[in-house]
Write a protein that holds these residues in place. Structure first.
Motif, short mmCIF file in Angstrom:
data_model
loop_
_atom_site.label_atom_id
_atom_site.label_comp_id
_atom_site.label_asym_id
_atom_site.label_seq_id
_atom_site.Cartn_x
_atom_site.Cartn_y
_atom_site.Cartn_z
N PRO A 289 0.85 -1.19 0.00
CA PRO A 289 0.00 0.00 0.00
C PRO A 289 0.89 1.24 0.00
O PRO A 289 2.10 1.13 0.16
CB PRO A 289 -0.78 -0.09 1.32
N LEU A 290 0.29 2.42 -0.13
CA LEU A 290 1.07 3.65 -0.23
C LEU A 290 1.05 4.43 1.09
O LEU A 290 0.13 4.31 1.89
CB LEU A 290 0.50 4.52 -1.35
N PHE A 291 2.07 5.23 1.30
CA PHE A 291 2.18 6.16 2.44
C PHE A 291 2.05 5.43 3.78
O PHE A 291 2.65 4.37 3.94
CB PHE A 291 1.16 7.30 2.28
N GLY A 292 1.28 5.98 4.72
CA GLY A 292 1.23 5.40 6.06
C GLY A 292 0.75 3.96 6.07
O GLY A 292 1.18 3.15 6.89
N GLU A 293 -0.14 3.62 5.13
CA GLU A 293 -0.66 2.25 5.10
C GLU A 293 0.46 1.25 4.82
O GLU A 293 0.40 0.10 5.24
CB GLU A 293 -1.75 2.13 4.03
N MET A 294 1.48 1.70 4.09
CA MET A 294 2.62 0.82 3.79
C MET A 294 3.29 0.38 5.08
O MET A 294 3.60 -0.80 5.28
CB MET A 294 3.60 1.59 2.91
N ASN A 295 3.51 1.35 5.98
CA ASN A 295 4.18 1.02 7.25
C ASN A 295 3.31 0.11 8.11
O ASN A 295 3.79 -0.83 8.73
CB ASN A 295 4.50 2.30 8.01
N ARG A 296 2.01 0.40 8.14
CA ARG A 296 1.12 -0.40 8.99
C ARG A 296 0.98 -1.83 8.48
O ARG A 296 0.63 -2.73 9.23
CB ARG A 296 -0.26 0.26 9.06
N CYS A 297 1.23 -2.04 7.19
CA CYS A 297 1.06 -3.38 6.60
C CYS A 297 2.36 -4.14 6.41
O CYS A 297 2.35 -5.25 5.90
CB CYS A 297 0.35 -3.26 5.26
N ARG A 298 3.49 -3.54 6.81
CA ARG A 298 4.78 -4.19 6.57
C ARG A 298 4.84 -5.58 7.24
O ARG A 298 5.22 -6.56 6.62
CB ARG A 298 5.90 -3.29 7.13
N ARG A 299 4.41 -5.63 8.50
CA ARG A 299 4.40 -6.91 9.23
C ARG A 299 3.52 -7.93 8.51
O ARG A 299 3.89 -9.08 8.34
CB ARG A 299 3.88 -6.64 10.66
N LEU A 300 2.33 -7.49 8.08
CA LEU A 300 1.41 -8.38 7.38
C LEU A 300 2.07 -8.93 6.10
O LEU A 300 2.01 -10.12 5.82
CB LEU A 300 0.12 -7.63 7.02
N MET A 301 2.71 -8.05 5.34
CA MET A 301 3.29 -8.49 4.07
C MET A 301 4.44 -9.47 4.29
O MET A 301 4.58 -10.45 3.55
CB MET A 301 3.75 -7.27 3.26
N VAL A 302 5.25 -9.22 5.33
CA VAL A 302 6.35 -10.15 5.61
C VAL A 302 5.78 -11.50 6.09
O VAL A 302 6.30 -12.56 5.72
CB VAL A 302 7.32 -9.52 6.64
N ASP A 303 4.71 -11.46 6.88
CA ASP A 303 4.06 -12.71 7.30
C ASP A 303 3.52 -13.47 6.08
O ASP A 303 3.61 -14.70 6.01
CB ASP A 303 2.92 -12.44 8.29
N VAL A 304 2.94 -12.74 5.12
CA VAL A 304 2.43 -13.38 3.90
C VAL A 304 3.58 -14.03 3.13
O VAL A 304 3.47 -15.16 2.64
CB VAL A 304 1.69 -12.35 3.01
N MET A 305 4.73 -13.34 3.07
CA MET A 305 5.89 -13.89 2.35
C MET A 305 6.38 -15.18 3.00
O MET A 305 6.74 -16.14 2.32
CB MET A 305 7.03 -12.85 2.32
N THR A 306 6.38 -15.20 4.33
CA THR A 306 6.81 -16.41 5.06
C THR A 306 5.86 -17.57 4.75
O THR A 306 6.29 -18.70 4.50
CB THR A 306 6.83 -16.12 6.57
N GLU A 307 4.55 -17.27 4.76
CA GLU A 307 3.57 -18.32 4.46
C GLU A 307 3.69 -18.79 3.01
O GLU A 307 3.56 -19.99 2.73
CB GLU A 307 2.14 -17.82 4.73
N LEU A 308 3.96 -17.86 2.09
CA LEU A 308 4.13 -18.26 0.69
C LEU A 308 5.34 -19.18 0.54
O LEU A 308 5.30 -20.16 -0.21
CB LEU A 308 4.31 -17.01 -0.19
#
Lengths: 234, 89
Positions: free
Chosen positions: A36-55
């Motif tokens: 996501p862009l701007f502040g949402e990017m920071n708030r979702c960083r943990r989620l995206m890294v968790d998704v990468m681990t699951e992938l």
């Protein structure tokens, strides 16, 4: 990926070195996550890294770019244009395609959907979008946060993020940007808009504090994995 | 209470949970006099922006910035009243 990539990929965008995080390898087509862009990017960083681990557990490698001007990027945020972000996403797709020999599944969150049509179609297997938003909505929220913050000092005109005005080359094209082309659309259960799939979870991109939702990360990874498998067979 | 008014209240409670990370059990105890802005540490100006945008999104309404003030955000009851006025035209 038959040839595992380094954990950090280096790419050259607009004459500067930029970085993307790489997780996992495997023989299946890789996934390019577009944040996501701007502040949402920071708030979702943990989620995206968790998704990468699951992938990775599902046998799928993935990449997450630090968009120019964000994360590890050395580019000043105030100079970033929308084209820089789009060039970064396109370069990441080309890199993954070259490294794996397979076309890439692009999975974007929120405003990332405004960048996911940038790659050359020859690099792309398919697109997956979670709660995509239009550029005008993204700008509207930036403006609201700025006005409500009521910060002291001279008023800044136009769109501002974290005290830094957006370059005309970012704010201008973002205002009219809409997600382009076909994609599988995924939304959360409470979201009333049309979707191909609904997942259970919380809108972490809205959270006042960055949060974690492992169950949602797993559900996202599984849906991306299934979609990528379908695209590979079609 | 009409069914629509009830949907607005349920939506507001779930947005408070989703945006501020307040457990649903605690949000369920909120009544019309529960103080919000200035009393919930989670509710700073960035959070207010996120909260209003999420409410707009889920209920298909538009909140103008000049309608947002301390009074409207003061209690659960005042915020609910404001949103109902917008959503149940």
């Amino acid at each position: 990926m038959t040839t595992p990539l380094a954990e950090v990929a280096r790419l050259t965008i607009a004459g500067r070195e930029e970085y993307a995080r790489i997780v996992g390898s495997g023989d299946a087509a890789a996934v390019l996550l577009v944040p996501p862009l701007f502040g949402e990017m920071n708030r979702c960083r943990r989620l995206m890294v968790d998704v990468m681990t699951e992938l990775a557990t599902l046998g799928r490698g993935s990449a997450l770019p630090d968009l120019p001007g964000t994360g590890e990027s050395l580019m000043p945020f105030g100079a970033v244009t929308l084209d820089d972000w789009r060039a970064m996403v396109a370069a990441c797709a080309a890199l993954l395609h070259a490294a794996t020999g397979r076309t890439v599944m692009i999975a974007s969150l929120r405003g990332g959907a405004l960048l996911d049509d940038a790659p050359d179609p020859v690099d792309v297997a398919g697109r997956w979008r979670m709660t995509p938003v239009e550029g005008a909505t993204v700008l509207r929220e930036l403006g609201r946060a700025q006005r409500l913050a009521g910060t002291s000092g001279p008023p800044l005109s136009g769109a501002v993020f974290a005290g830094t005005p957006l370059a005309p080359g970012l704010a201008g094209p973002l205002g009219s940007a809409r997600p382009q082309g076909s994609a599988r659309i995924v939304r959360l259960g409470e979201d009333g808009k049309n979707a191909d799939e609904r997942l259970t979870g919380s809108p972490l991109w809205r959270r006042a504090e960055p949060g974690r939702d492992l169950a949602m990360a797993l559900a996202i990874a599984r849906d991306i994995d299934r979609t990528a498998a379908t695209c590979a067979n079609s | 209470m009409s069914q629509d008014a009830e949907i607005v209240e349920t939506t507001l409670r779930s947005v408070l949970t989703d945006v501020l990370g307040i457990p649903p059990a605690r949000v369920a105890t909120f009544d019309s006099l529960t103080p919000l802005f200035g009393s919930l540490p989670e509710l700073d100006s960035m959070a207010v922006a996120g909260l209003l945008t999420e409410i707009e999104d889920r209920l298909g309404i538009v909140v103008e910035d000049d309608e947002v003030d301390g009074e409207m955000m003061e209690t659960f009851g005042s915020l609910l009243h404001f949103i109902r006025t917008k959503a149940l035209l």
